[in-house]
Motif scaffolding. Structure first.
Motif, mmCIF file in Angstrom:
data_model
loop_
_atom_site.group_PDB
_atom_site.id
_atom_site.type_symbol
_atom_site.label_atom_id
_atom_site.label_comp_id
_atom_site.label_asym_id
_atom_site.label_seq_id
_atom_site.Cartn_x
_atom_site.Cartn_y
_atom_site.Cartn_z
ATOM 1 N N LEU A 237 -10.550 -7.270 -10.852
ATOM 2 C CA LEU A 237 -9.224 -6.956 -10.710
ATOM 3 C C LEU A 237 -8.973 -7.792 -12.226
ATOM 4 O O LEU A 237 -9.755 -8.626 -12.089
ATOM 5 N N GLU A 238 -7.696 -7.393 -12.647
ATOM 6 C CA GLU A 238 -6.941 -7.874 -14.107
ATOM 7 C C GLU A 238 -5.690 -8.180 -13.342
ATOM 8 O O GLU A 238 -5.024 -6.680 -12.764
ATOM 9 N N TRP A 239 -5.696 -9.484 -14.169
ATOM 10 C CA TRP A 239 -3.814 -9.630 -14.746
ATOM 11 C C TRP A 239 -2.916 -8.614 -15.456
ATOM 12 O O TRP A 239 -3.464 -9.397 -17.239
ATOM 13 N N LEU A 240 -2.608 -7.846 -15.697
ATOM 14 C CA LEU A 240 -0.948 -7.462 -16.481
ATOM 15 C C LEU A 240 -0.535 -8.036 -16.669
ATOM 16 O O LEU A 240 0.144 -8.516 -15.737
ATOM 17 N N PRO A 241 0.633 -7.656 -17.836
ATOM 18 C CA PRO A 241 1.389 -8.435 -17.983
ATOM 19 C C PRO A 241 2.985 -7.885 -17.435
ATOM 20 O O PRO A 241 2.308 -6.781 -16.626
ATOM 21 N N GLY A 242 3.626 -8.467 -16.446
ATOM 22 C CA GLY A 242 4.268 -7.633 -16.052
ATOM 23 C C GLY A 242 4.211 -8.872 -14.587
ATOM 24 O O GLY A 242 5.022 -7.684 -13.192
ATOM 25 N N GLY A 243 3.320 -8.872 -14.457
ATOM 26 C CA GLY A 243 3.015 -9.574 -12.520
ATOM 27 C C GLY A 243 2.388 -8.146 -12.013
ATOM 28 O O GLY A 243 1.652 -7.887 -10.670
ATOM 29 N N VAL A 244 1.785 -7.314 -13.280
ATOM 30 C CA VAL A 244 1.260 -6.185 -12.225
ATOM 31 C C VAL A 244 -0.552 -6.222 -12.130
ATOM 32 O O VAL A 244 -1.113 -7.340 -13.296
ATOM 33 N N SER A 245 -1.397 -6.603 -11.063
ATOM 34 C CA SER A 245 -3.104 -6.118 -11.459
ATOM 35 C C SER A 245 -3.447 -5.027 -11.364
ATOM 36 O O SER A 245 -2.980 -4.544 -10.637
ATOM 37 N N LEU A 246 -4.499 -5.246 -11.867
ATOM 38 C CA LEU A 246 -5.084 -3.547 -11.506
ATOM 39 C C LEU A 246 -6.420 -3.532 -11.137
ATOM 40 O O LEU A 246 -7.203 -5.182 -11.221
ATOM 41 N N ALA A 247 -7.117 -3.294 -9.788
ATOM 42 C CA ALA A 247 -7.781 -3.744 -8.554
ATOM 43 C C ALA A 247 -8.520 -2.501 -9.093
ATOM 44 O O ALA A 247 -8.007 -1.101 -8.782
ATOM 45 N N THR A 248 -10.072 -2.334 -9.261
ATOM 46 C CA THR A 248 -10.417 -1.555 -9.216
ATOM 47 C C THR A 248 -11.416 -1.494 -7.761
ATOM 48 O O THR A 248 -11.878 -2.126 -8.116
ATOM 49 N N GLY B 174 0.190 -1.060 0.204
ATOM 50 C CA GLY B 174 -0.260 0.652 -0.515
ATOM 51 C C GLY B 174 0.509 1.331 -0.099
ATOM 52 O O GLY B 174 0.305 2.245 0.547
ATOM 53 N N PHE B 175 1.843 1.494 -0.238
ATOM 54 C CA PHE B 175 3.188 2.232 -0.626
ATOM 55 C C PHE B 175 2.578 3.327 -2.199
ATOM 56 O O PHE B 175 3.003 1.878 -2.468
ATOM 57 N N ILE B 176 2.690 4.866 -2.328
ATOM 58 C CA ILE B 176 2.500 4.583 -3.742
ATOM 59 C C ILE B 176 4.371 5.278 -3.838
ATOM 60 O O ILE B 176 4.476 5.543 -4.889
ATOM 61 N N ALA B 177 5.338 5.591 -3.601
ATOM 62 C CA ALA B 177 6.323 5.612 -3.604
ATOM 63 C C ALA B 177 7.449 5.456 -1.919
ATOM 64 O O ALA B 177 6.682 4.582 -1.033
ATOM 65 N N ASP B 178 8.401 5.701 -2.109
ATOM 66 C CA ASP B 178 9.262 5.085 -1.040
ATOM 67 C C ASP B 178 9.462 6.571 0.293
ATOM 68 O O ASP B 178 8.398 7.397 -0.207
ATOM 69 N N PRO B 179 9.868 6.354 1.198
ATOM 70 C CA PRO B 179 9.785 7.580 2.725
ATOM 71 C C PRO B 179 10.066 8.877 1.631
ATOM 72 O O PRO B 179 10.174 9.646 2.181
ATOM 73 N N ALA B 180 11.178 8.860 0.541
ATOM 74 C CA ALA B 180 11.860 9.974 0.010
ATOM 75 C C ALA B 180 10.726 10.035 -1.209
ATOM 76 O O ALA B 180 10.561 11.434 -1.517
ATOM 77 N N GLY B 181 9.331 9.829 -1.039
ATOM 78 C CA GLY B 181 9.000 10.241 -2.356
ATOM 79 C C GLY B 181 9.634 9.485 -3.790
ATOM 80 O O GLY B 181 9.195 9.746 -4.859
ATOM 81 N N ASP B 182 10.190 8.156 -3.661
ATOM 82 C CA ASP B 182 10.615 8.283 -5.208
ATOM 83 C C ASP B 182 9.722 6.961 -5.257
ATOM 84 O O ASP B 182 9.867 5.835 -4.840
ATOM 85 N N PHE B 183 10.100 6.752 -6.314
ATOM 86 C CA PHE B 183 8.747 5.257 -7.380
ATOM 87 C C PHE B 183 9.610 5.086 -8.334
ATOM 88 O O PHE B 183 8.828 3.530 -9.185
ATOM 89 N N SER B 184 10.601 5.170 -8.364
ATOM 90 C CA SER B 184 11.399 4.333 -8.545
ATOM 91 C C SER B 184 12.146 2.715 -9.309
ATOM 92 O O SER B 184 11.819 1.858 -10.024
ATOM 93 N N SER B 185 11.908 2.136 -8.006
ATOM 94 C CA SER B 185 11.114 0.915 -7.787
ATOM 95 C C SER B 185 10.523 0.113 -8.600
ATOM 96 O O SER B 185 10.528 -1.418 -8.235
ATOM 97 N N PHE B 186 9.283 0.564 -8.770
ATOM 98 C CA PHE B 186 7.947 0.100 -9.459
ATOM 99 C C PHE B 186 9.062 -0.323 -10.785
ATOM 100 O O PHE B 186 9.080 0.584 -11.083
ATOM 101 N N PRO B 187 8.543 -1.792 -10.940
ATOM 102 C CA PRO B 187 9.268 -2.388 -12.369
ATOM 103 C C PRO B 187 7.897 -1.445 -13.513
ATOM 104 O O PRO B 187 7.256 -1.304 -13.330
ATOM 105 N N LEU B 188 9.316 -1.023 -14.890
ATOM 106 C CA LEU B 188 8.495 -0.822 -16.122
ATOM 107 C C LEU B 188 7.605 -1.641 -17.004
ATOM 108 O O LEU B 188 8.843 -1.564 -18.078
ATOM 109 N N ASP B 189 7.395 -2.424 -16.595
ATOM 110 C CA ASP B 189 7.295 -3.964 -17.080
ATOM 111 C C ASP B 189 7.278 -3.033 -19.036
ATOM 112 O O ASP B 189 6.286 -2.696 -19.405
ATOM 113 N N PRO B 190 7.624 -3.223 -20.142
ATOM 114 C CA PRO B 190 7.365 -2.576 -21.642
ATOM 115 C C PRO B 190 5.710 -2.964 -21.585
ATOM 116 O O PRO B 190 4.764 -2.415 -22.031
ATOM 117 N N GLU B 191 5.786 -3.785 -21.901
ATOM 118 C CA GLU B 191 4.117 -4.678 -22.233
ATOM 119 C C GLU B 191 2.378 -4.308 -20.860
ATOM 120 O O GLU B 191 1.577 -4.135 -21.760
#
Length: 193
Positions: A174-185, A14-31
């Motif tokens: 709930l949808e499963w997307l490529p790269g292991g990301v799920s989209l929950a609405t 449930g975190f949208i970024a790390d404590p410094a506000g960086d969200f670059s750890s989220f994978p950016l799978d092109p698919e």
């Protein structure tokens, strides 16, 4: 009436970024990006549109609402017109921001201002972040779409910061997307009172 949609990436915990506000750890799978930007091409920031081949016109949103800290990376990158000049960009800030073409700044009673925005004609409003703004506007959010990334950050900026009022949402899918990301609405529950 337009809807306010909190569409945001999050970690499993449930975190949208790390404590410094960086969200670059989220994978950016092109698919994953291809699927998300095919669905909502308007959510691709201007500096990435050409690189990713995103050319689609807005499908759901014509307005993006964000807090000052969410807008700051665009300022730091020298994007004078903001990250989303193809949308109406509204920044909620407690103090004045530098004048920039295509940006509106709001402050004060944000709830009333967002209600007025929702009453305008047009497409839905994308609440892009951040956590404080989402916490302040929880009573106005009609839908939450969480792009849940397959990692645990352990600490950071939560989905909602501050003391949001208690609000119930119903699962919408709930949808499963490529790269292991799920989209929950989740859709705001309609109160019976």
């Amino acid at each position: 009436m337009r809807e306010l949609v909190y569409y945001i990436a999050t970690s499993i915990d449930g975190f949208i970024a790390d404590p410094a506000g960086d969200f670059s750890s989220f994978p950016l799978d092109p698919e994953t990006l291809a699927v998300l930007f095919d669905r909502y091409p308007e959510t691709c920031p201007i500096h990435a549109r050409e690189a990713l081949g995103v050319t689609g016109a807005p499908r759901r949103f014509d307005t993006v609402l964000m807090g000052r800290r969410t807008h700051q990376p665009a300022v730091d990158a020298g994007l004078v017109g903001g990250a989303y000049p193809h949308l109406r960009q509204i920044v909620a800030a407690h103090w004045a921001l530098p004048e920039a073409p295509g940006l509106e700044v709001i402050n004060g009673d944000l709830t009333s201002k967002v209600r007025a925005l929702k009453a305008e004609a047009g497409r839905d409003i994308w609440l892009c972040g951040g956590a404080e703004l989402a916490g302040q506007l929880i009573g106005e959010i009609d839908e939450i779409q969480l792009k849940i990334n397959p990692l645990v950050l352990g600490a950071g900026i939560p989905l909602f910061r501050s003391e949001p009022l208690r609000r119930t949402f119903n699962p919408g899918g709930l949808e499963w997307l490529p790269g292991g990301v799920s989209l929950a609405t989740f859709r705001a529950a309609v109160s019976s009172g």
